[in-house]
Design a protein around this motif. Structure first.
Motif, PDB file in Angstrom:
ATOM      1  N   ARG A  12       0.819  -1.214   0.000  1.00 15.57           N
ATOM      2  CA  ARG A  12       0.000   0.000   0.000  1.00 15.57           C
ATOM      3  C   ARG A  12       0.852   1.262   0.000  1.00 15.57           C
ATOM      4  NH1 ARG A  12      -4.770  -2.135   4.090  1.00 15.57           N
ATOM      5  NH2 ARG A  12      -6.111  -2.966   2.441  1.00 15.57           N
ATOM      6  N   GLU A  13       2.016   1.179   0.615  1.00 16.59           N
ATOM      7  CA  GLU A  13       2.915   2.332   0.610  1.00 16.59           C
ATOM      8  C   GLU A  13       3.391   2.656  -0.806  1.00 16.59           C
ATOM      9  OE1 GLU A  13       6.018   1.394   3.315  1.00 16.59           O
ATOM     10  OE2 GLU A  13       4.802   1.701   5.118  1.00 16.59           O
ATOM     11  N   SER A  14       3.406   1.650  -1.652  1.00 15.67           N
ATOM     12  CA  SER A  14       3.828   1.860  -3.038  1.00 15.67           C
ATOM     13  C   SER A  14       2.663   2.282  -3.931  1.00 15.67           C
ATOM     14  CB  SER A  14       4.480   0.588  -3.592  1.00 15.67           C
ATOM     15  OG  SER A  14       3.547  -0.471  -3.625  1.00 15.67           O
ATOM     16  N   ASP A  15       1.458   2.400  -3.354  1.00 18.68           N
ATOM     17  CA  ASP A  15       0.270   2.909  -4.052  1.00 18.68           C
ATOM     18  C   ASP A  15      -0.096   2.036  -5.262  1.00 18.68           C
ATOM     19  OD1 ASP A  15      -1.852   4.661  -4.360  1.00 18.68           O
ATOM     20  OD2 ASP A  15      -0.736   5.962  -5.738  1.00 18.68           O
ATOM     21  N   LYS A  16      -0.221   0.736  -5.031  1.00 20.25           N
ATOM     22  CA  LYS A  16      -0.594  -0.188  -6.092  1.00 20.25           C
ATOM     23  C   LYS A  16      -2.042  -0.648  -5.935  1.00 20.25           C
ATOM     24  CE  LYS A  16       3.513   0.090  -7.675  1.00 20.25           C
ATOM     25  NZ  LYS A  16       3.763   0.913  -8.870  1.00 20.25           N
ATOM     26  N   ASP A  17      -2.619  -1.141  -7.033  1.00 20.98           N
ATOM     27  CA  ASP A  17      -3.993  -1.619  -6.956  1.00 20.98           C
ATOM     28  C   ASP A  17      -4.084  -3.140  -6.883  1.00 20.98           C
ATOM     29  OD1 ASP A  17      -3.308  -2.255  -9.555  1.00 20.98           O
ATOM     30  OD2 ASP A  17      -4.708  -0.866 -10.488  1.00 20.98           O
ATOM     31  N   ALA A  18      -2.970  -3.829  -7.091  1.00 21.83           N
ATOM     32  CA  ALA A  18      -2.974  -5.293  -7.011  1.00 21.83           C
ATOM     33  C   ALA A  18      -1.574  -5.790  -6.684  1.00 21.83           C
ATOM     34  CB  ALA A  18      -3.454  -5.910  -8.323  1.00 21.83           C
ATOM     35  N   ILE A  19      -1.516  -6.963  -6.090  1.00 21.47           N
ATOM     36  CA  ILE A  19      -0.230  -7.601  -5.825  1.00 21.47           C
ATOM     37  C   ILE A  19      -0.201  -8.955  -6.525  1.00 21.47           C
ATOM     38  CG2 ILE A  19      -1.095  -8.468  -3.597  1.00 21.47           C
ATOM     39  CD1 ILE A  19       1.836  -8.528  -2.669  1.00 21.47           C
ATOM     40  N   MET A  20       0.879  -9.198  -7.223  1.00 22.54           N
ATOM     41  CA  MET A  20       1.085 -10.460  -7.935  1.00 22.54           C
ATOM     42  C   MET A  20       2.179 -11.231  -7.211  1.00 22.54           C
ATOM     43  SD  MET A  20       2.413 -10.909 -11.864  1.00 22.54           S
ATOM     44  CE  MET A  20       2.702 -12.514 -12.607  1.00 22.54           C
ATOM     45  N   THR A  21       1.855 -12.428  -6.747  1.00 25.26           N
ATOM     46  CA  THR A  21       2.839 -13.248  -6.046  1.00 25.26           C
ATOM     47  C   THR A  21       3.173 -14.478  -6.880  1.00 25.26           C
ATOM     48  OG1 THR A  21       1.169 -14.524  -4.832  1.00 25.26           O
ATOM     49  CG2 THR A  21       1.975 -12.496  -3.813  1.00 25.26           C
ATOM     50  N   ILE A  22       4.427 -14.877  -6.845  1.00 26.82           N
ATOM     51  CA  ILE A  22       4.897 -16.064  -7.563  1.00 26.82           C
ATOM     52  C   ILE A  22       5.661 -16.923  -6.579  1.00 26.82           C
ATOM     53  CG2 ILE A  22       6.360 -16.921  -9.425  1.00 26.82           C
ATOM     54  CD1 ILE A  22       5.308 -13.337  -9.597  1.00 26.82           C
ATOM     55  N   SER A  23       5.281 -18.184  -6.465  1.00 27.25           N
ATOM     56  CA  SER A  23       5.970 -19.064  -5.522  1.00 27.25           C
ATOM     57  C   SER A  23       6.151 -20.458  -6.120  1.00 27.25           C
ATOM     58  CB  SER A  23       5.196 -19.152  -4.203  1.00 27.25           C
ATOM     59  OG  SER A  23       3.861 -19.558  -4.426  1.00 27.25           O
ATOM     60  N   LEU A  24       7.291 -21.056  -5.821  1.00 26.06           N
ATOM     61  CA  LEU A  24       7.575 -22.420  -6.256  1.00 26.06           C
ATOM     62  C   LEU A  24       6.895 -23.387  -5.294  1.00 26.06           C
ATOM     63  CD1 LEU A  24       9.292 -24.257  -8.180  1.00 26.06           C
ATOM     64  CD2 LEU A  24      11.084 -24.169  -6.427  1.00 26.06           C
ATOM     65  N   ILE A  25       6.003 -24.242  -5.838  1.00 24.95           N
ATOM     66  CA  ILE A  25       5.253 -25.136  -4.950  1.00 24.95           C
ATOM     67  C   ILE A  25       5.735 -26.580  -4.999  1.00 24.95           C
ATOM     68  CG2 ILE A  25       3.172 -23.721  -4.932  1.00 24.95           C
ATOM     69  CD1 ILE A  25       1.999 -25.510  -7.080  1.00 24.95           C
ATOM     70  N   ASP A  26       6.480 -26.952  -6.036  1.00 30.47           N
ATOM     71  CA  ASP A  26       6.955 -28.339  -6.097  1.00 30.47           C
ATOM     72  C   ASP A  26       8.037 -28.486  -7.160  1.00 30.47           C
ATOM     73  OD1 ASP A  26       7.123 -31.013  -5.436  1.00 30.47           O
ATOM     74  OD2 ASP A  26       5.408 -31.636  -6.636  1.00 30.47           O
ATOM     75  N   VAL A  27       8.951 -29.413  -6.922  1.00 24.28           N
ATOM     76  CA  VAL A  27       9.956 -29.800  -7.907  1.00 24.28           C
ATOM     77  C   VAL A  27       9.948 -31.317  -7.979  1.00 24.28           C
ATOM     78  CG1 VAL A  27      12.385 -29.767  -8.570  1.00 24.28           C
ATOM     79  CG2 VAL A  27      11.388 -27.793  -7.386  1.00 24.28           C
ATOM     80  N   GLN A  28       9.815 -31.858  -9.175  1.00 24.34           N
ATOM     81  CA  GLN A  28       9.737 -33.302  -9.341  1.00 24.34           C
ATOM     82  C   GLN A  28      10.805 -33.779 -10.319  1.00 24.34           C
ATOM     83  OE1 GLN A  28       5.770 -34.401 -10.589  1.00 24.34           O
ATOM     84  NE2 GLN A  28       4.799 -33.597  -8.734  1.00 24.34           N
ATOM     85  N   ASN A  29      11.397 -34.923  -9.996  1.00 24.76           N
ATOM     86  CA  ASN A  29      12.328 -35.590 -10.904  1.00 24.76           C
ATOM     87  C   ASN A  29      11.664 -36.854 -11.424  1.00 24.76           C
ATOM     88  OD1 ASN A  29      14.783 -33.915 -10.653  1.00 24.76           O
ATOM     89  ND2 ASN A  29      14.672 -34.527  -8.518  1.00 24.76           N
ATOM     90  N   GLU A  30      11.715 -37.030 -12.728  1.00 22.48           N
ATOM     91  CA  GLU A  30      11.038 -38.172 -13.337  1.00 22.48           C
ATOM     92  C   GLU A  30      11.921 -38.782 -14.417  1.00 22.48           C
ATOM     93  OE1 GLU A  30       7.418 -38.101 -16.260  1.00 22.48           O
ATOM     94  OE2 GLU A  30       6.627 -38.046 -14.220  1.00 22.48           O
ATOM     95  N   GLN A  31      12.045 -40.098 -14.372  1.00 24.31           N
ATOM     96  CA  GLN A  31      12.824 -40.800 -15.390  1.00 24.31           C
ATOM     97  C   GLN A  31      11.900 -41.370 -16.454  1.00 24.31           C
ATOM     98  OE1 GLN A  31      15.231 -43.786 -13.408  1.00 24.31           O
ATOM     99  NE2 GLN A  31      16.946 -42.369 -13.232  1.00 24.31           N
TER     100      GLN A  31
END
Length: 213
Positions: free
Chosen positions: A96-115
């Motif tokens: 809010r201090e940056s005076d924005k109308d939306a926040i976009m969040t990006i997060s890593l939820i999983d890492v998988q190794n597959e053969q």
């Protein structure tokens, strides 16, 4: 309509088979009718370098389509994320201090190794049937029919898959208004994967009216 095609041209991705794909997305009827044009972008990762690269690529793409943005790496100290007292209100106050109308969040939820196994294949060469070919009634005929057929061995490859969640929250209501998940398979480099991720995600956001309307 002209604006739609102009923005799609900016976000157009030229790779034939991108490593990143959106696997699902959800859009709330409560989101802004006109789309968001002033966003705060926060990649929630402990890796500072990775966070900066992804945020900066997203900001660059947003700027090209006329959306103003502020990235967390430019406004929040690294130790902010590590605080054991970090609360929702603390994060909202920063946005809010940056005076924005939306926040976009990006997060890593999983890492998988597959053969997966890639089978070999038959390669053919040398004289076969036809004019000049040996007959089949003797060893020469057998050899002529088979000596050029060779099987390349199969092999096992390791696929590394990264699953990322992208959320957009309306600052005024604090409600989740858009969410998506992406899958990236075997990224060749951080720089390429980050730029591709930004293009794929923002293209979907524009198509679903989250930005650029």
């Amino acid at each position: 309509m002209k604006k739609y095609f102009a923005i799609m041209a900016v976000l157009a991705f030229t790779a034939c088979s991108p490593a990143t794909k959106i696997t699902r997305s959800w859009s709330s009827p409560e989101k802004s009718t006109y789309g968001y044009n002033n966003m705060f972008v926060a990649v929630v990762l402990s890796d500072i370098t990775l966070r900066q690269v992804i945020e900066n690529d997203i900001q660059s793409k947003l700027q090209r389509v006329g959306v103003s943005s502020t990235v967390s790496n430019a406004t929040i100290q690294p130790n902010f994320w590590m605080s054991t007292e970090l609360t929702k209100n603390a994060m909202i106050n920063v946005v809010r201090e940056s005076d924005k109308d939306a926040i976009m969040t990006i997060s890593l939820i999983d890492v998988q190794n597959e053969q997966r196994y890639i089978p070999g294949h038959m390669m053919m060469g040398g004289p076969m049937m036809g004019p000049g070919a040996w007959g089949m009634g003797n060893f020469g005929g057998f050899w002529g029919m088979n000596h050029g057929m060779m099987m390349t061995p199969g092999h096992v490859v390791n696929d590394r898959k990264y699953f990322v969640e992208i959320n957009v929250y309306d600052i005024a209501s604090e409600l989740l208004v858009w969410s998506a998940q992406s899958k990236t398979i075997n990224p060749r480099s951080l720089e390429k994967a980050s730029k591709e991720f930004a293009e794929i995600v923002l293209e979907r956001m524009f198509e679903e009216g989250v930005i650029g309307s």
